[in-house]
Design a protein around this motif. Structure first.
Motif, PDB file in Angstrom:
ATOM      1  N   UNK A 274     -29.568 105.293-147.183  1.00  0.00           N
ATOM      2  CA  UNK A 274     -29.226 106.588-146.572  1.00  0.00           C
ATOM      3  C   UNK A 274     -29.965 107.729-147.244  1.00  0.00           C
ATOM      4  N   UNK A 275     -30.284 108.731-146.469  1.00  0.00           N
ATOM      5  CA  UNK A 275     -30.894 109.966-146.977  1.00  0.00           C
ATOM      6  C   UNK A 275     -30.228 111.145-146.280  1.00  0.00           C
ATOM      7  N   UNK A 276     -30.123 112.256-146.990  1.00  0.00           N
ATOM      8  CA  UNK A 276     -29.528 113.448-146.396  1.00  0.00           C
ATOM      9  C   UNK A 276     -30.537 114.245-145.576  1.00  0.00           C
ATOM     10  N   UNK A 277     -31.801 113.927-145.704  1.00  0.00           N
ATOM     11  CA  UNK A 277     -32.839 114.619-144.942  1.00  0.00           C
ATOM     12  C   UNK A 277     -33.763 113.566-144.332  1.00  0.00           C
ATOM     13  N   UNK A 278     -33.732 113.300-143.040  1.00  0.00           N
ATOM     14  CA  UNK A 278     -32.941 114.018-142.034  1.00  0.00           C
ATOM     15  C   UNK A 278     -31.469 113.574-142.027  1.00  0.00           C
ATOM     16  N   UNK A 279     -30.602 114.449-141.551  1.00  0.00           N
ATOM     17  CA  UNK A 279     -29.165 114.191-141.494  1.00  0.00           C
ATOM     18  C   UNK A 279     -28.734 114.144-140.041  1.00  0.00           C
ATOM     19  N   UNK A 280     -27.810 113.310-139.654  1.00  0.00           N
ATOM     20  CA  UNK A 280     -27.092 112.344-140.482  1.00  0.00           C
ATOM     21  C   UNK A 280     -27.877 111.054-140.636  1.00  0.00           C
ATOM     22  N   UNK A 281     -27.656 110.314-141.732  1.00  0.00           N
ATOM     23  CA  UNK A 281     -28.342 109.030-141.891  1.00  0.00           C
ATOM     24  C   UNK A 281     -27.816 108.007-140.893  1.00  0.00           C
ATOM     25  N   UNK A 282     -28.655 107.083-140.505  1.00  0.00           N
ATOM     26  CA  UNK A 282     -28.235 106.037-139.578  1.00  0.00           C
ATOM     27  C   UNK A 282     -27.198 105.116-140.199  1.00  0.00           C
ATOM     28  N   UNK A 283     -27.282 104.931-141.522  1.00  0.00           N
ATOM     29  CA  UNK A 283     -26.300 104.115-142.244  1.00  0.00           C
ATOM     30  C   UNK A 283     -25.796 104.932-143.429  1.00  0.00           C
ATOM     31  N   UNK A 284     -24.481 105.025-143.562  1.00  0.00           N
ATOM     32  CA  UNK A 284     -23.884 105.865-144.598  1.00  0.00           C
ATOM     33  C   UNK A 284     -23.998 105.248-145.983  1.00  0.00           C
ATOM     34  N   UNK A 285     -24.204 103.937-146.054  1.00  0.00           N
ATOM     35  CA  UNK A 285     -24.325 103.243-147.325  1.00  0.00           C
ATOM     36  C   UNK A 285     -25.637 102.469-147.346  1.00  0.00           C
ATOM     37  N   UNK A 286     -26.117 102.119-148.560  1.00  0.00           N
ATOM     38  CA  UNK A 286     -27.245 101.181-148.601  1.00  0.00           C
ATOM     39  C   UNK A 286     -26.926  99.957-147.752  1.00  0.00           C
ATOM     40  N   UNK A 287     -27.867  99.538-146.932  1.00  0.00           N
ATOM     41  CA  UNK A 287     -27.593  98.502-145.934  1.00  0.00           C
ATOM     42  C   UNK A 287     -28.724  97.487-145.899  1.00  0.00           C
ATOM     43  N   UNK A 288     -28.346  96.226-145.719  1.00  0.00           N
ATOM     44  CA  UNK A 288     -29.318  95.146-145.570  1.00  0.00           C
ATOM     45  C   UNK A 288     -29.309  94.699-144.116  1.00  0.00           C
ATOM     46  N   UNK A 289     -30.421  94.938-143.429  1.00  0.00           N
ATOM     47  CA  UNK A 289     -30.568  94.524-142.035  1.00  0.00           C
ATOM     48  C   UNK A 289     -31.121  93.110-142.000  1.00  0.00           C
ATOM     49  N   UNK A 290     -30.413  92.221-141.294  1.00  0.00           N
ATOM     50  CA  UNK A 290     -30.796  90.807-141.219  1.00  0.00           C
ATOM     51  C   UNK A 290     -31.319  90.506-139.823  1.00  0.00           C
ATOM     52  N   UNK A 291     -32.515  89.924-139.761  1.00  0.00           N
ATOM     53  CA  UNK A 291     -33.167  89.627-138.495  1.00  0.00           C
ATOM     54  C   UNK A 291     -33.407  88.128-138.369  1.00  0.00           C
ATOM     55  N   UNK A 292     -33.404  87.664-137.131  1.00  0.00           N
ATOM     56  CA  UNK A 292     -33.836  86.298-136.847  1.00  0.00           C
ATOM     57  C   UNK A 292     -34.991  86.358-135.864  1.00  0.00           C
ATOM     58  N   UNK A 293     -35.910  85.388-135.935  1.00  0.00           N
ATOM     59  CA  UNK A 293     -37.062  85.420-135.019  1.00  0.00           C
ATOM     60  C   UNK A 293     -36.659  85.012-133.613  1.00  0.00           C
ATOM     61  N   UNK A 294     -37.293  85.596-132.643  1.00  0.00           N
ATOM     62  CA  UNK A 294     -37.085  85.212-131.241  1.00  0.00           C
ATOM     63  C   UNK A 294     -38.008  84.045-130.892  1.00  0.00           C
ATOM     64  N   UNK A 295     -37.824  83.504-129.720  1.00  0.00           N
ATOM     65  CA  UNK A 295     -38.693  82.489-129.135  1.00  0.00           C
ATOM     66  C   UNK A 295     -38.755  81.223-129.996  1.00  0.00           C
TER      67      UNK A 295
END
Length: 300
Positions: A274-295
């Motif tokens: 998260x960052x205050x600039x720009x505000x509001x942050x997309x995630x309020x806390x440090x976040x781990x985004x988990x992805x899986x491959x398509x196809x």
């Protein structure tokens, strides 16, 4: 107090709506190679980078500035070194910041730590050179550091060991460069010595967002980065330096580390802070985004 409380709840609701909107916006420009599976909140200390220890050894995080933390795959903490860079190294070299790390199987296993100097007030890098720190993968105790030549890279924000264990990749401006992993050793340890790259792909990062972390996937080097609200993961073919976009998101925050490991239903893990600039942050806390491959792409 109740009106204030209701205002706070309304603000949080708006942030949640904003985050969902950002995720939906990705569909308009994302190439569709990966699917976001989960978003896992993290400790605020797990800020700068992530790597994994093979064989179920768990995850290793760096942050806020110079700490190292090891967790299991349920994010339960197993070891911590809150100030991994020794005071003597901070005083003599100025290194006070650890970026996105990498696990290297050499020498019985070790964690490679990209080191730089960072002035939080000016955002400047007063050392004008970087180094690779080496830590024990179990205890997280510091072993030594090896400086890189100032002509090669003025700072190291990330490092990633190649799957065959022969090279350690990083970036400098628009170039990708690699050091011999065998040269990251006690004989070359600081304060003397300076590594020089054995490979350099000039211009490989031209046009890509600033790189914050790297990881290997099926022989290609994945690179996370951002330019404003445009968050991207791009992959590079190291045989010729050609790049292709893997993921694009529109987010408010800060891109950090990248790792390929089976976790939370995904195989590619991307830290967003998260960052205050720009505000509001997309995630309020440090976040781990988990992805899986398509196809039906294979998992690591």
């Amino acid at each position: 107090s109740r009106p204030i409380f209701r205002t706070a709840l309304a603000s949080l609701a708006l942030v949640a709506i904003f985050a969902g909107t950002c995720a939906r916006q990705a569909a308009t420009s994302d190439p569709g190679r990966w699917r976001l599976v989960t978003a896992s909140p993290l400790s605020i200390r797990y800020w700068q980078g992530i790597t994994s220890i093979p064989g179920g050894g768990g995850l290793v995080f760096t942050g806020i500035a110079r700490g190292i933390f090891r967790t299991d795959l349920a994010l339960g903490r197993k070891a911590a070194n809150e100030s991994a860079i020794p005071a003597s190294v901070r005083r003599s070299e100025g290194f006070n910041h650890i970026g996105d790390p990498s696990f290297d199987p050499s020498a019985g296993g070790r964690i490679l730590l990209p080191l730089e100097c960072f002035n939080p007030l000016s955002g400047d890098d007063p050392c004008r050179r970087g180094a690779i720190g080496v830590a024990d993968p179990v205890s997280l105790h510091w072993r030594y550091y090896v400086k890189v030549s100032a002509a090669s890279a003025r700072k190291l924000m990330w490092v990633e060991a190649s799957p065959d264990g022969r090279l350690v990749w990083t970036s400098a401006a628009d170039d990708l460069l690699a050091f011999a992993a065998s040269e990251v050793n006690q004989r070359n340890a600081g304060p003397d010595g300076a590594l020089r790259p054995v490979r350099r792909l000039r211009g490989a990062l031209e046009g890509l967002p600033n790189v914050s972390g790297g990881a290997f996937w099926r022989g290609r080097l994945l690179l996370a980065g951002q330019s404003g609200r445009r968050f991207e993961v791009n992959s590079v073919d190291l045989s010729d330096g050609s790049a292709r976009r893997e993921i694009q998101l529109s987010l408010a925050g800060e891109s950090e580390g990248l790792a390929t490991v089976n976790f939370a239903g995904g195989v590619l893990q991307w830290q967003v802070m998260p960052r205050l600039d720009p505000f509001p942050p997309s995630y309020l806390r440090p976040t781990l985004l988990s992805f899986e491959p398509r196809q039906g792409a294979q998992r690591p």
